[in-house]
Design a protein around this motif. Structure first.
Motif, PDB file in Angstrom:
ATOM      1  N   MET A   1       1.457 -17.024   9.984  1.00 33.68           N
ATOM      2  CA  MET A   1       0.955 -16.609  11.216  1.00 33.68           C
ATOM      3  C   MET A   1       0.075 -15.124  10.834  1.00 33.68           C
ATOM      4  SD  MET A   1       4.168 -14.692  12.654  1.00 33.68           S
ATOM      5  CE  MET A   1       5.512 -13.439  11.747  1.00 33.68           C
TER       6      MET A   1
ATOM      7  N   LEU B   1      -0.368 -18.929  24.216  1.00 28.98           N
ATOM      8  CA  LEU B   1       0.253 -20.330  24.034  1.00 28.98           C
ATOM      9  C   LEU B   1       0.127 -20.871  22.725  1.00 28.98           C
ATOM     10  CD1 LEU B   1      -0.612 -22.127  27.463  1.00 28.98           C
ATOM     11  CD2 LEU B   1       1.593 -21.407  26.822  1.00 28.98           C
ATOM     12  N   GLU B   2      -1.033 -20.608  22.101  1.00 30.53           N
ATOM     13  CA  GLU B   2      -1.144 -20.720  20.681  1.00 30.53           C
ATOM     14  C   GLU B   2      -0.132 -20.191  19.866  1.00 30.53           C
ATOM     15  OE1 GLU B   2      -5.107 -20.033  19.751  1.00 30.53           O
ATOM     16  OE2 GLU B   2      -5.942 -21.301  21.173  1.00 30.53           O
TER      17      GLU B   2
ATOM     18  N   ASP C   1       7.655 -21.581  17.013  1.00 29.34           N
ATOM     19  CA  ASP C   1       8.201 -23.012  16.910  1.00 29.34           C
ATOM     20  C   ASP C   1       8.444 -22.732  15.222  1.00 29.34           C
ATOM     21  OD1 ASP C   1       9.581 -25.330  17.097  1.00 29.34           O
ATOM     22  OD2 ASP C   1       7.624 -26.045  16.335  1.00 29.34           O
ATOM     23  N   ARG C   2       7.371 -22.440  14.615  1.00 30.64           N
ATOM     24  CA  ARG C   2       7.430 -22.288  13.072  1.00 30.64           C
ATOM     25  C   ARG C   2       8.434 -21.421  12.482  1.00 30.64           C
ATOM     26  NH1 ARG C   2       1.664 -22.753  13.200  1.00 30.64           N
ATOM     27  NH2 ARG C   2       1.310 -20.692  12.417  1.00 30.64           N
TER      28      ARG C   2
ATOM     29  N   THR D   1      -0.522 -11.359  15.093  1.00 34.43           N
ATOM     30  CA  THR D   1       0.587 -11.923  16.029  1.00 34.43           C
ATOM     31  C   THR D   1       1.763 -11.106  15.573  1.00 34.43           C
ATOM     32  OG1 THR D   1      -0.315 -13.974  16.058  1.00 34.43           O
ATOM     33  CG2 THR D   1       1.966 -14.019  16.319  1.00 34.43           C
TER      34      THR D   1
ATOM     35  N   CYS E   1      11.165 -20.564  14.205  1.00 36.22           N
ATOM     36  CA  CYS E   1      12.483 -21.108  13.891  1.00 36.22           C
ATOM     37  C   CYS E   1      13.077 -21.991  12.977  1.00 36.22           C
ATOM     38  CB  CYS E   1      12.618 -22.004  15.317  1.00 36.22           C
ATOM     39  SG  CYS E   1      12.660 -20.613  16.808  1.00 36.22           S
ATOM     40  N   GLU E   2      11.877 -22.745  12.408  1.00 33.22           N
ATOM     41  CA  GLU E   2      11.950 -23.983  11.495  1.00 33.22           C
ATOM     42  C   GLU E   2      11.990 -23.074  10.299  1.00 33.22           C
ATOM     43  OE1 GLU E   2       8.782 -26.696   9.687  1.00 33.22           O
ATOM     44  OE2 GLU E   2       8.964 -26.933  11.730  1.00 33.22           O
TER      45      GLU E   2
ATOM     46  N   LEU F   1       2.801 -19.757  20.569  1.00 35.54           N
ATOM     47  CA  LEU F   1       4.160 -20.455  20.837  1.00 35.54           C
ATOM     48  C   LEU F   1       4.351 -21.243  19.581  1.00 35.54           C
ATOM     49  CD1 LEU F   1       4.196 -21.298  24.427  1.00 35.54           C
ATOM     50  CD2 LEU F   1       5.626 -19.588  23.304  1.00 35.54           C
ATOM     51  N   GLU F   2       3.410 -22.061  19.084  1.00 31.85           N
ATOM     52  CA  GLU F   2       3.367 -22.912  17.751  1.00 31.85           C
ATOM     53  C   GLU F   2       4.156 -21.992  16.604  1.00 31.85           C
ATOM     54  OE1 GLU F   2       0.914 -25.343  14.662  1.00 31.85           O
ATOM     55  OE2 GLU F   2       0.097 -25.114  16.741  1.00 31.85           O
ATOM     56  N   VAL F   3       3.634 -20.733  16.587  1.00 34.05           N
ATOM     57  CA  VAL F   3       4.214 -19.831  15.649  1.00 34.05           C
ATOM     58  C   VAL F   3       5.576 -19.577  15.766  1.00 34.05           C
ATOM     59  CG1 VAL F   3       3.940 -17.257  14.988  1.00 34.05           C
ATOM     60  CG2 VAL F   3       1.838 -18.569  15.246  1.00 34.05           C
TER      61      VAL F   3
END
Length: 72
Positions: free
Chosen positions: A27, A43-44, A50-51, A31, A53-54, A46-48
């Protein structure tokens, strides 16, 4: 209001520095700055989340919480 306090606690639990997270997640520092200041992310970004959390092997609740603001 959005709060990323859970993220900072999760990083401490995982013994991980913020810049290490930035590198592993891929990221931007912008951010990270928003997360540091409890600002909303696009919203873009939000993918961060998710990553994050991963990478941390955690749930979204371990990263962000929504709280009532002073006007609520």
């Amino acid at each position: 209001m959005v709060s990323y306090k859970p993220l900072w606690h999760t990083l401490i639990d995982r013994d991980m520095k913020k810049m290490e997270l930035v590198e592993k997640v891929g990221m931007s520092r912008a951010t990270l700055r928003k997360l540091n200041n409890d600002q909303y992310v696009s919203l873009e970004a939000l993918e961060v989340l998710d990553r994050i959390c991963e990478v941390l092997d955690c749930r979204i609740e371990d990263v962000v919480e929504i709280t009532k603001g002073p006007d609520d």
